[in-house]
Design a protein around this motif. Structure first.
Motif, PDB file in Angstrom:
ATOM      1  N   LEU A 144      -7.743 -10.440   7.950  1.00  0.00           N
ATOM      2  CA  LEU A 144      -7.565  -9.039   7.553  1.00  0.00           C
ATOM      3  C   LEU A 144      -8.915  -8.352   7.379  1.00  0.00           C
ATOM      4  CD1 LEU A 144      -4.647  -9.449   4.979  1.00  0.00           C
ATOM      5  CD2 LEU A 144      -4.500  -8.549   7.315  1.00  0.00           C
ATOM      6  N   PHE A 145      -9.852  -9.037   6.756  1.00  0.00           N
ATOM      7  CA  PHE A 145     -11.173  -8.442   6.539  1.00  0.00           C
ATOM      8  C   PHE A 145     -11.903  -8.232   7.867  1.00  0.00           C
ATOM      9  CE2 PHE A 145     -15.724  -8.517   5.668  1.00  0.00           C
ATOM     10  CZ  PHE A 145     -15.815  -7.585   4.640  1.00  0.00           C
ATOM     11  N   GLY A 185      -0.228  -9.767  12.838  1.00  0.00           N
ATOM     12  CA  GLY A 185      -0.903 -10.338  11.677  1.00  0.00           C
ATOM     13  C   GLY A 185      -1.549  -9.329  10.761  1.00  0.00           C
ATOM     14  N   LEU A 186      -1.287  -8.035  10.989  1.00  0.00           N
ATOM     15  CA  LEU A 186      -1.884  -6.982  10.157  1.00  0.00           C
ATOM     16  C   LEU A 186      -0.833  -6.360   9.257  1.00  0.00           C
ATOM     17  CD1 LEU A 186      -3.982  -5.298  12.977  1.00  0.00           C
ATOM     18  CD2 LEU A 186      -4.765  -6.996  11.303  1.00  0.00           C
ATOM     19  N   VAL A 187      -1.286  -5.761   8.154  1.00  0.00           N
ATOM     20  CA  VAL A 187      -0.369  -5.191   7.176  1.00  0.00           C
ATOM     21  C   VAL A 187      -0.075  -3.735   7.533  1.00  0.00           C
ATOM     22  CG1 VAL A 187      -0.027  -4.626   4.748  1.00  0.00           C
ATOM     23  CG2 VAL A 187      -1.233  -6.743   5.371  1.00  0.00           C
ATOM     24  N   TRP A 188       1.175  -3.466   7.906  1.00  0.00           N
ATOM     25  CA  TRP A 188       1.643  -2.096   8.124  1.00  0.00           C
ATOM     26  C   TRP A 188       2.158  -1.545   6.798  1.00  0.00           C
ATOM     27  CZ3 TRP A 188       0.834   1.425  11.644  1.00  0.00           C
ATOM     28  CH2 TRP A 188       1.677   2.551  11.730  1.00  0.00           C
ATOM     29  N   GLU A 189       2.208  -0.220   6.689  1.00  0.00           N
ATOM     30  CA  GLU A 189       2.535   0.411   5.408  1.00  0.00           C
ATOM     31  C   GLU A 189       4.028   0.610   5.161  1.00  0.00           C
ATOM     32  OE1 GLU A 189       0.159   1.352   2.980  1.00  0.00           O
ATOM     33  OE2 GLU A 189      -1.099   0.156   4.314  1.00  0.00           O
ATOM     34  N   GLN A 209      -6.004  -3.551   4.237  1.00  0.00           N
ATOM     35  CA  GLN A 209      -6.281  -4.899   4.777  1.00  0.00           C
ATOM     36  C   GLN A 209      -7.298  -5.602   3.867  1.00  0.00           C
ATOM     37  OE1 GLN A 209      -4.159  -5.245   7.504  1.00  0.00           O
ATOM     38  NE2 GLN A 209      -3.839  -3.034   7.266  1.00  0.00           N
ATOM     39  N   THR A 210      -8.353  -4.878   3.467  1.00  0.00           N
ATOM     40  CA  THR A 210      -9.390  -5.525   2.653  1.00  0.00           C
ATOM     41  C   THR A 210      -8.942  -5.698   1.199  1.00  0.00           C
ATOM     42  OG1 THR A 210     -10.526  -3.412   2.197  1.00  0.00           O
ATOM     43  CG2 THR A 210     -11.248  -4.670   4.123  1.00  0.00           C
ATOM     44  N   GLU A 211      -8.083  -4.808   0.721  1.00  0.00           N
ATOM     45  CA  GLU A 211      -7.561  -4.994  -0.639  1.00  0.00           C
ATOM     46  C   GLU A 211      -6.688  -6.248  -0.698  1.00  0.00           C
ATOM     47  OE1 GLU A 211      -5.910  -2.104  -4.230  1.00  0.00           O
ATOM     48  OE2 GLU A 211      -6.177  -1.295  -2.209  1.00  0.00           O
ATOM     49  N   TRP A 212      -5.903  -6.481   0.355  1.00  0.00           N
ATOM     50  CA  TRP A 212      -5.153  -7.728   0.425  1.00  0.00           C
ATOM     51  C   TRP A 212      -6.089  -8.928   0.552  1.00  0.00           C
ATOM     52  CZ3 TRP A 212      -0.859  -9.364  -1.267  1.00  0.00           C
ATOM     53  CH2 TRP A 212       0.270  -8.554  -1.334  1.00  0.00           C
ATOM     54  N   ASN A 218       2.613  -0.865  -0.183  1.00  0.00           N
ATOM     55  CA  ASN A 218       1.620  -0.498  -1.191  1.00  0.00           C
ATOM     56  C   ASN A 218       2.089  -0.841  -2.601  1.00  0.00           C
ATOM     57  OD1 ASN A 218      -0.848   0.601  -2.092  1.00  0.00           O
ATOM     58  ND2 ASN A 218       0.094   2.593  -2.445  1.00  0.00           N
ATOM     59  N   ALA A 219       3.327  -0.500  -2.924  1.00  0.00           N
ATOM     60  CA  ALA A 219       3.853  -0.835  -4.251  1.00  0.00           C
ATOM     61  C   ALA A 219       3.866  -2.342  -4.452  1.00  0.00           C
ATOM     62  CB  ALA A 219       5.256  -0.264  -4.417  1.00  0.00           C
ATOM     63  N   ASN A 220       4.183  -3.078  -3.403  1.00  0.00           N
ATOM     64  CA  ASN A 220       4.205  -4.539  -3.512  1.00  0.00           C
ATOM     65  C   ASN A 220       2.802  -5.114  -3.648  1.00  0.00           C
ATOM     66  OD1 ASN A 220       7.077  -5.784  -3.126  1.00  0.00           O
ATOM     67  ND2 ASN A 220       7.002  -3.961  -1.830  1.00  0.00           N
ATOM     68  N   MET A 221       1.840  -4.516  -2.952  1.00  0.00           N
ATOM     69  CA  MET A 221       0.450  -4.965  -3.092  1.00  0.00           C
ATOM     70  C   MET A 221      -0.020  -4.813  -4.536  1.00  0.00           C
ATOM     71  SD  MET A 221      -2.956  -3.551  -1.130  1.00  0.00           S
ATOM     72  CE  MET A 221      -2.935  -2.002  -2.049  1.00  0.00           C
ATOM     73  N   HIS A 222       0.258  -3.647  -5.132  1.00  0.00           N
ATOM     74  CA  HIS A 222      -0.185  -3.447  -6.517  1.00  0.00           C
ATOM     75  C   HIS A 222       0.660  -4.255  -7.502  1.00  0.00           C
ATOM     76  CE1 HIS A 222      -3.510  -0.804  -5.866  1.00  0.00           C
ATOM     77  NE2 HIS A 222      -2.801  -0.111  -5.003  1.00  0.00           N
TER      78      HIS A 222
END
Length: 394
Positions: A277-278, A216-220, A251-254, A174-178
């Motif tokens: 992801l979407f 292929g999915l983003v885990w937290e 997933q959708t924010e990415w 999450n920190a890396n996404m933001h």
């Protein structure tokens, strides 16, 4: 009769209505913004200020002020910039106070997530022409590099003690996404390539490398070696910042961020990854009975948190619109309309009002505040509308 959700007039009206609510009710004359508000506009816990809410509201006022050429909004952005600069920032520690009560810091833990939003705010300050903003943006970037960047992993660590002496073993996406979001904004504000390069590195490492072991999915959640931690907060799935499970909203924010990156970088993996992801979020997390996207999914695909969060729906309609404009595929506009219809009827109560924060699966309001502590102000909703408008106009 439903509005035309793809109409720029509708989106502009929504942005203005939400921004004017905060203009009327969220301005603390003694500095910063009130961050916990009832639907009436009455402020709760009015002396408590959290870093992410402070920076997010300043960012929103700046961008809406720029879009509308509205000096009043730009002045309110400056009101927020100066508060972060003079109250959240602690020059002795070279750090930002996470939580303030009046003039007294009550939590000083250092979070990469918080610095990402300081960067995002200063990127907006650059855009509005604030004289010191470019230097402050660069200084925040250097602080993140010095304290959190881990070169061997190409990602940021998450949390450090108030004195910077101890870095937590926890690693999170999450920190890396933001941080990626902030780097894109910094690049768009300054055209400095280092910010774009950092955004691409983060995106590639989270959305490709870290997804090899998660289909292929983003885990937290991860351990210090960036190996998946399947157990972290398993018994606390509703944790505000670190919930267990796959987060459909992340997933959708990415998705949104990958499409934004594709405007500046030609890597051929960006749009296919965004689409995957979407598609996962819409296929696995859409509630076919009550509408909207669930909050959390377990690794086996079952629903582990069936509540509906405002930011998940907002980030998802933005992602849908960005995919629609980037790919030309009508299916994404159909998803956009479905997300907006649900949100309009449930979160907005079919009027241009600040969104409820969280609903039960069936649509019952779970939080009486429409802005609440913990960064739950209308940054996601206003920001999503602004991104859709930008994509449409491009």
């Amino acid at each position: 009769m439903l509005p035309v959700f793809r109409s720029s007039q509708f989106l502009q009206q929504h942005v203005l209505a939400l921004s004017e609510f905060y203009q009327e009710h969220a301005i603390d004359p003694s500095g910063g913004y009130f961050q916990a508000l009832l639907p009436s506009g009455e402020a709760q816990h009015d002396s408590v200020k959290q870093l992410v809410s402070s920076t997010r509201l300043a960012y929103i006022f700046a961008h809406v002020g720029l879009r509308e050429q509205n000096k009043a909004f730009l002045d309110l952005a400056e009101h927020g910039f100066s508060y972060v600069e003079n109250h959240h920032f602690d020059p002795q520690r070279q750090a930002y106070n996470w939580l303030i009560d009046g003039d007294c810091p009550i939590e000083q833990t250092n979070y990469c997530y918080g610095l990402a939003f300081v960067m995002l705010m200063y990127s907006a300050a650059v855009k509005v022409g604030r004289s010191s903003a470019k230097q402050q943006l660069a200084a925040t970037f250097e602080l993140m590099e010095q304290r959190f960047w881990q070169q061997e992993w190409g990602l940021y660590a998450d949390e450090a003690s108030a004195d910077w002496q101890t870095v937590s073993d926890y690693r999170g996406q999450n920190a890396n996404m933001h941080a990626c979001e902030a780097m894109i904004a910094a690049y768009e504000a300054t055209q400095e390539s280092r910010y774009l390069h950092r955004a691409i590195t983060i995106a590639q490492n989270i959305c490709l490398r870290q997804c090899y072991s998660t289909d292929g999915l983003v885990w937290e959640h991860y351990n210090p070696q960036w190996q998946v931690d399947w157990e972290f907060n398993r018994n606390d799935p509703k944790n505000l910042y670190r919930p267990w499970g796959f987060q459909p909203g992340h997933q959708t924010e990415w998705t949104k961020l990958l499409v934004m990156l594709s405007r500046h970088h030609s890597a051929d993996w960006l749009l296919p990854c965004a689409e995957k992801l979407f598609t996962y979020a819409m296929e696995k997390a859409w509630d076919h009975q009550y509408g909207g996207l669930y909050y959390g999914l377990a690794p086996d695909g079952s629903v582990c948190d069936d509540e509906k969060y405002f930011w998940v729906q907002a980030e998802s309609f933005a992602a849908a619109a960005l995919l629609a404009t980037a790919t030309g595929k009508q299916a994404y506009w159909t998803a956009y309309d479905s997300l907006w219809k649900y949100s309009w009827q449930q979160f907005c109560e079919a009027k241009h009002q600040p969104w409820w924060r969280v609903l039960s699966r069936e649509g019952e309001v779970m939080d009486p505040l429409i802005a609440s502590p913990g960064a739950k102000i209308d940054y996601h909703t206003i920001g999503a509308c602004l991104e859709v408008l930008r994509a449409m106009q491009a």
